[in-house]
Scaffold this motif. Sequence first.
Motif, PDB file in Angstrom:
ATOM      1  N   GLY A 296       4.719 -12.297   5.771  1.00  0.00           N
ATOM      2  CA  GLY A 296       3.514 -11.892   5.051  1.00  0.00           C
ATOM      3  C   GLY A 296       3.768 -10.736   4.102  1.00  0.00           C
ATOM      4  N   GLN A 297       4.729  -9.881   4.457  1.00  0.00           N
ATOM      5  CA  GLN A 297       5.054  -8.754   3.592  1.00  0.00           C
ATOM      6  C   GLN A 297       5.586  -9.256   2.252  1.00  0.00           C
ATOM      7  OE1 GLN A 297       5.031  -5.153   4.309  1.00  0.00           O
ATOM      8  NE2 GLN A 297       3.493  -6.100   5.591  1.00  0.00           N
ATOM      9  N   GLU A 299       5.126 -12.232   0.999  1.00  0.00           N
ATOM     10  CA  GLU A 299       4.070 -12.949   0.281  1.00  0.00           C
ATOM     11  C   GLU A 299       3.152 -11.979  -0.440  1.00  0.00           C
ATOM     12  OE1 GLU A 299       2.063 -15.378   3.092  1.00  0.00           O
ATOM     13  OE2 GLU A 299       3.636 -16.907   3.103  1.00  0.00           O
ATOM     14  N   ALA A 300       2.758 -10.911   0.271  1.00  0.00           N
ATOM     15  CA  ALA A 300       1.864  -9.942  -0.362  1.00  0.00           C
ATOM     16  C   ALA A 300       2.544  -9.311  -1.569  1.00  0.00           C
ATOM     17  CB  ALA A 300       1.462  -8.869   0.644  1.00  0.00           C
ATOM     18  N   ALA A 301       3.819  -8.948  -1.419  1.00  0.00           N
ATOM     19  CA  ALA A 301       4.527  -8.310  -2.527  1.00  0.00           C
ATOM     20  C   ALA A 301       4.652  -9.273  -3.709  1.00  0.00           C
ATOM     21  CB  ALA A 301       5.913  -7.857  -2.073  1.00  0.00           C
TER      22      ALA A 301
ATOM     23  N   ARG B  54      -2.989 -21.143  -2.005  1.00  0.00           N
ATOM     24  CA  ARG B  54      -1.644 -20.579  -2.097  1.00  0.00           C
ATOM     25  C   ARG B  54      -0.779 -21.292  -3.127  1.00  0.00           C
ATOM     26  NH1 ARG B  54       0.238 -17.794   2.666  1.00  0.00           N
ATOM     27  NH2 ARG B  54       2.098 -19.103   2.674  1.00  0.00           N
ATOM     28  N   LEU B  59       2.651 -19.271  -3.909  1.00  0.00           N
ATOM     29  CA  LEU B  59       3.181 -18.966  -2.582  1.00  0.00           C
ATOM     30  C   LEU B  59       3.580 -20.267  -1.895  1.00  0.00           C
ATOM     31  CD1 LEU B  59       0.855 -16.131  -1.271  1.00  0.00           C
ATOM     32  CD2 LEU B  59       3.166 -15.967  -2.172  1.00  0.00           C
ATOM     33  N   MET B  90      -4.477 -11.534  -4.422  1.00  0.00           N
ATOM     34  CA  MET B  90      -4.698 -12.289  -3.185  1.00  0.00           C
ATOM     35  C   MET B  90      -4.910 -11.358  -2.015  1.00  0.00           C
ATOM     36  SD  MET B  90      -3.100 -15.683  -2.165  1.00  0.00           S
ATOM     37  CE  MET B  90      -3.626 -16.610  -0.788  1.00  0.00           C
ATOM     38  N   PHE B  92      -5.156 -11.384   2.148  1.00  0.00           N
ATOM     39  CA  PHE B  92      -4.715 -12.241   3.239  1.00  0.00           C
ATOM     40  C   PHE B  92      -5.492 -11.986   4.522  1.00  0.00           C
ATOM     41  CE2 PHE B  92      -0.879 -13.819   1.189  1.00  0.00           C
ATOM     42  CZ  PHE B  92      -0.642 -12.860   0.232  1.00  0.00           C
ATOM     43  N   PHE B  95      -4.024  -8.991   6.360  1.00  0.00           N
ATOM     44  CA  PHE B  95      -3.982  -7.805   5.497  1.00  0.00           C
ATOM     45  C   PHE B  95      -2.636  -7.649   4.782  1.00  0.00           C
ATOM     46  CE2 PHE B  95      -7.271  -7.431   8.369  1.00  0.00           C
ATOM     47  CZ  PHE B  95      -6.997  -6.724   9.533  1.00  0.00           C
ATOM     48  N   ASN B  96      -1.512  -7.686   5.528  1.00  0.00           N
ATOM     49  CA  ASN B  96      -0.189  -7.546   4.910  1.00  0.00           C
ATOM     50  C   ASN B  96      -0.036  -6.280   4.085  1.00  0.00           C
ATOM     51  OD1 ASN B  96       0.849  -9.864   6.033  1.00  0.00           O
ATOM     52  ND2 ASN B  96       0.188 -11.159   4.336  1.00  0.00           N
ATOM     53  N   LEU B  97      -0.590  -5.177   4.569  1.00  0.00           N
ATOM     54  CA  LEU B  97      -0.325  -3.901   3.911  1.00  0.00           C
ATOM     55  C   LEU B  97       1.105  -3.483   4.223  1.00  0.00           C
ATOM     56  CD1 LEU B  97      -3.603  -1.911   4.629  1.00  0.00           C
ATOM     57  CD2 LEU B  97      -2.893  -3.006   2.516  1.00  0.00           C
ATOM     58  N   PHE B  98       1.698  -2.662   3.358  1.00  0.00           N
ATOM     59  CA  PHE B  98       3.073  -2.238   3.553  1.00  0.00           C
ATOM     60  C   PHE B  98       3.081  -1.033   4.494  1.00  0.00           C
ATOM     61  CE2 PHE B  98       3.830  -5.321   0.572  1.00  0.00           C
ATOM     62  CZ  PHE B  98       3.398  -5.041  -0.704  1.00  0.00           C
ATOM     63  N   LEU B 109       1.751   0.915  -6.026  1.00  0.00           N
ATOM     64  CA  LEU B 109       3.102   0.336  -6.141  1.00  0.00           C
ATOM     65  C   LEU B 109       3.203  -0.669  -7.277  1.00  0.00           C
ATOM     66  CD1 LEU B 109       5.904   0.142  -4.558  1.00  0.00           C
ATOM     67  CD2 LEU B 109       5.001  -2.006  -3.732  1.00  0.00           C
ATOM     68  N   ARG B 158      -5.841  -2.796  -3.279  1.00  0.00           N
ATOM     69  CA  ARG B 158      -4.466  -2.978  -3.748  1.00  0.00           C
ATOM     70  C   ARG B 158      -4.371  -4.129  -4.736  1.00  0.00           C
ATOM     71  NH1 ARG B 158       0.281  -4.611   0.397  1.00  0.00           N
ATOM     72  NH2 ARG B 158      -1.117  -6.381   0.667  1.00  0.00           N
TER      73      ARG B 158
END
Lengths: 402, 251
Positions: A296-297, A299-301, B54, B59, B90, B92, B95-98, B109, B158
């Motif tokens: 997921g990381q 994909e998000a990036a 997606r 994706l 997008m 998710f 969440f897929n935060l870094f 970023l 974001r």
Amino acid sequence: MASQTNVLAPPSPPGLLDWMRRNLFSNWFSSILTIVSLTIIYFSLVQAGTWILVTADWRPVKEYPLLYLVGQYPRDQLWRTGLSLWLFTLLIGMSWGVWEKFVKAFAIFLGILLAVLALFPLASETLTTEVRLAVLANPLLIYLGYMLVRKTRIRGQHVALLWMIVSALVVLVILPGFTGNDVLPRVETTVWGGMIVTLILAAGGIVLSFPIGILLALGRRSDLPVVKVVSILFIETIRGVPLITILFMFSIILALFLPVESRIDRLLRALMAMTVFSAAYMAENVRGGLQAVPSGQIEAARSLGLTNFQVTALIVLPQALRAVIPSIVGQFISLFKDTTLVVIVGINDLLGIGKSILSIDPEFVRLQGEVYVFIAAVFWVFSYFMSYASQQIEKALGVGER
Amino acid sequence: MTAKDQNTPIILCKDIHKWYGNFQALKGVSMEVNKGEVIVIFGPSGSGKSTFIRTINRLEDHQRGQIFVDGIELTHDVRNIEAIRMETGMVFQQFNLFPHLTVMQNITLAPIWVRKWPKDKAERAGMELLERVGIPEQAHKYPGQLSGGQQQRVAIARSLAMQPKIMMFDEPTSALDPEMIKEVLDVMVELAKSGMTILAVTHEMGFARAVADRMIFFDKGEIVEQGTPEQIFNHPKEDRTKLFLSQILSH
């Protein structure tokens, strides 16, 4: 409407007696275990202490400090090793200023050690007044480096760059020198020995194998078939053979294949061997970290529009490396100790010097314990500080918490 | 080349087919989205709705059919893909935060590295977005220190930081505790009312009723029915639609 419930304070931490009662003497078995352990510890300490301070004959260590430190480096050129040490202690001080939590313990330890060495009350022919002053300059330089960073706007990137420049300067210019030069006459690496050789091999191996290992790990996961195959071949071949074999390959077999004129320096060949060896293991450590980063990381990036390179450099690698800091540092510590193997290809690292000192004086034959305990202690100190720094790094990065 | 013509749909999908090995996930999906439209995609799990959105930002890839986003065709050409990803945001389900970056760093970023904005411009815009989603005070915390609802709002900020033309949501509230769903839906409603083109895969029918221009029902890899919320809720035409609605609206 605030309720009026009494907010209780947490119970105060247990006092020492309470702690002892609960942890050491909670029941009969525990109490007996405690007493037995304490007795063993006491007697061991007394034995060790007596041996270290009374019985042991520390002559092979005390009388040849220069051999342990610089090997057979010409004694009239020692100002160059002294200068190198000054440069490095200055850098260590600056590193303390920039990366306080990780370097502080080591910087202070080194400063105290060198100060003690300089002011050592026993007379010794090596420790002339000049030498003492030169050594005393080092703790001062550590402090100077620290203050320099605190007072100016020097930042981590600058210090990192300085490390690279100074290391290259020391290893390629100051220590070896040039043929025919009057200021820096040539000193072949064959006479270098002891601590400087161990540090060059270990630090060089660690610093060079790290980026190569990362590239190999990324290469192994690449979609390009050539890159992938080459990476896998490299990693699996190197991992399949002992380090000694690789040392022999580089030292002896490589020399056989190359023409005489382009003979690569022996120390450099050993460094290449250590680097290659460590890089293969580093690659697998990093690969484990890469696999731990959730898809997921990526994909998000990607969905934010980052290029593949940016995704790897900014999102994937930081998380991958954080995850495997313990194994990477473990790899570094192993490499540091593996440098002792170079004695097999005729390079005098710290251990090699120790062994040759034992054959100087017929009396030293029975003093192997002293020499090896001393060398082990030196290795232990460095390994401990590497471990300590890595724990500090993990804490700072919040590993295991976020 | 981007289509500036008001009449050209901002997303155009023609007969999209996608296979995972032998399993066909999308069976000839065709759809048009106009600028400013709010589309809610719903359907049973495994129906292909997540797979579909997606494919729009690559994706997932599609094996047959054509996709046009803002006039750019989505092909294997990396430049097209990157151009499209800059215009689509997008959000998710997870969440897929870094996790290794602070909230502010998460938000700034992409603008810094992709749109090449200077840091202070990115941070000012980031603060505005954090205020818009209601959590400016969290700017210097790490994602792990935030609640699920707050994390999702950061994820929305974001994506918005890249100033996309289209925002896509893949079940944004499905991983949230019930008391936090409202705060995220409120942000999405405000976004819809401000004129953003939205494609949302969600089960939140209240959201659909409030702001959706069109609802699309997916089942087994194809579009079964579409219409306004009024049409879908009150006069569903297909049996499958009626069945699904009865299942999710009963509790």
